[in-house]
Design a protein around this motif. Sequence first.
Motif, PDB file in Angstrom:
ATOM      1  N   ASP A 192       0.851  -1.187   0.000  1.00 54.53           N
ATOM      2  CA  ASP A 192       0.000   0.000   0.000  1.00 54.53           C
ATOM      3  C   ASP A 192       0.890   1.242   0.000  1.00 54.53           C
ATOM      4  OD1 ASP A 192      -2.110  -1.759   0.263  1.00 54.53           O
ATOM      5  OD2 ASP A 192      -2.338  -1.425   2.421  1.00 54.53           O
TER       6      ASP A 192
ATOM      7  N   GLN B  87       0.713   5.837  -0.123  1.00 52.69           N
ATOM      8  CA  GLN B  87      -0.099   7.064  -0.112  1.00 52.69           C
ATOM      9  C   GLN B  87       0.820   8.279  -0.057  1.00 52.69           C
ATOM     10  OE1 GLN B  87      -3.836   7.494   2.336  1.00 52.69           O
ATOM     11  NE2 GLN B  87      -2.566   9.015   3.388  1.00 52.69           N
TER      12      GLN B  87
ATOM     13  N   TYR C 274      -7.316   2.123  -6.207  1.00 49.06           N
ATOM     14  CA  TYR C 274      -6.593   3.384  -6.341  1.00 49.06           C
ATOM     15  C   TYR C 274      -7.565   4.525  -6.076  1.00 49.06           C
ATOM     16  CZ  TYR C 274      -3.593   0.042  -8.705  1.00 49.06           C
ATOM     17  OH  TYR C 274      -2.833  -1.068  -9.002  1.00 49.06           O
ATOM     18  N   TYR C 275      -7.096   5.556  -5.356  1.00 46.42           N
ATOM     19  CA  TYR C 275      -8.036   6.572  -4.913  1.00 46.42           C
ATOM     20  C   TYR C 275      -7.362   7.949  -4.842  1.00 46.42           C
ATOM     21  CZ  TYR C 275      -5.627   5.796  -0.465  1.00 46.42           C
ATOM     22  OH  TYR C 275      -4.671   5.686   0.509  1.00 46.42           O
TER      23      TYR C 275
ATOM     24  N   ASN D  41      -1.269  -4.404  -7.783  1.00 44.20           N
ATOM     25  CA  ASN D  41      -2.442  -5.027  -8.411  1.00 44.20           C
ATOM     26  C   ASN D  41      -2.333  -6.549  -8.458  1.00 44.20           C
ATOM     27  OD1 ASN D  41      -5.036  -4.809  -9.579  1.00 44.20           O
ATOM     28  ND2 ASN D  41      -4.181  -5.014 -11.631  1.00 44.20           N
TER      29      ASN D  41
ATOM     30  N   LEU E 150      -0.912  -1.790  -4.356  1.00 45.60           N
ATOM     31  CA  LEU E 150      -0.357  -0.950  -5.417  1.00 45.60           C
ATOM     32  C   LEU E 150       0.031  -1.756  -6.648  1.00 45.60           C
ATOM     33  CD1 LEU E 150       0.765   1.848  -6.319  1.00 45.60           C
ATOM     34  CD2 LEU E 150       2.927   1.192  -5.208  1.00 45.60           C
TER      35      LEU E 150
ATOM     36  N   ALA F 175      -2.977   4.064  -3.035  1.00 47.32           N
ATOM     37  CA  ALA F 175      -3.389   2.769  -3.575  1.00 47.32           C
ATOM     38  C   ALA F 175      -3.310   1.723  -2.481  1.00 47.32           C
ATOM     39  CB  ALA F 175      -2.495   2.364  -4.740  1.00 47.32           C
TER      40      ALA F 175
ATOM     41  N   GLY G 185      -6.024  -4.296  -7.098  1.00 49.61           N
ATOM     42  CA  GLY G 185      -5.710  -3.026  -6.477  1.00 49.61           C
ATOM     43  C   GLY G 185      -6.885  -2.064  -6.413  1.00 49.61           C
TER      44      GLY G 185
END
Length: 344
Positions: free
Chosen positions: A298, A300, A337-338, A321, A319, A316, A335
């Motif tokens: 992960d 950020q 993603y945001y 996937n 990350l 993510a 994954g």
Amino acid sequence: MADKLKLTVLGRYDKNQNFAGYFTPRASAVYSVTDRHHFRASYQTGFRNPTPSDQFIKLNVGPITILGGAPSNSTGMNVYENSYTAASVNQFGAGFGADVGKVGPQQAVLNNKDKLQKSNVPYIAPERVNSFEVGYRGLLSSNLSVDANYYYGVYTNFILNSVVLRPESPVLGSDGKPNAAAAQDILSGRVQAFQLYTNAPDKVSSQGTTLGLTYRTPGGYQIGTNGTWSAFNIRNADPNNVAAFNTPRFKTNVTLGHRSLLPNVGFNVSWHWQESFDWVSSFNALIPGRVPAYHLLDAQVNYRVSSLNTVVKLGANNLTNQYVVQAYGSPAVGGLYYVSLVFN
């Protein structure tokens, strides 16, 4: 002494319309040797009501019917009252198969019917647990902290599943022994298998420990790691009952972050791993299904817009996937993603 020791005692009462009320007391103590070293201990009681599915599922999947444990859910079905354990049916079948060629079917039934055992499965009730935990948290240096804990819990009424077979005839005869007519029902296929939601008749236990370290570098980076071990012991509970603990023994996390790597910019990266383990549920007819080990990354990045009191987060989960399965029978998930805005 008084300024170093903090004691807390509390209690709670809960009542559900389908079950008796429960009072659950708890107590904890924290002893601070210094402002850098703290020891803690707690004792707690608790309960967990069966879920609506545990109580009211009624699903015929062909060879077996999954049946929730609330009394009203099986009204008129005569399952809890009139069934044999699956293990005893298997023993009866094996004995009958060994004898039938020697003495004929009628005598083979009479020779082996007493191997059948009435199930006596109770209706479902809330789980109850008594547990204690001890732990320590401290600063080993100005930049290194540690947090360790151990817990042990003893469950009564642990919710699990039991497989029984209901013949058309009464399972017991007038003499209180297994009924030959019911044994004949088994041989003739006049039976229905049920997977019943019930509770372990004996105590079962779980235990675990966690150790975590956090280090802050002179440059402001924060590095953390923790590991968890968990175990479940069914003790002397009926081996024909299967408890769905569904928890890996080992899990670990490693994190790296910086709150202000650049002006108004911070980041955090986390790596997660857990070992493979067996998953037990009604989905796979209580046959353990293997959940493979997996690891995830992960990440950020945060950007603070001070003039708007806003933090923009770009990140993510998983990350790279990787498609992983977290429960047997569930879909593999990749994954996420945001982008998010946090106003403060």
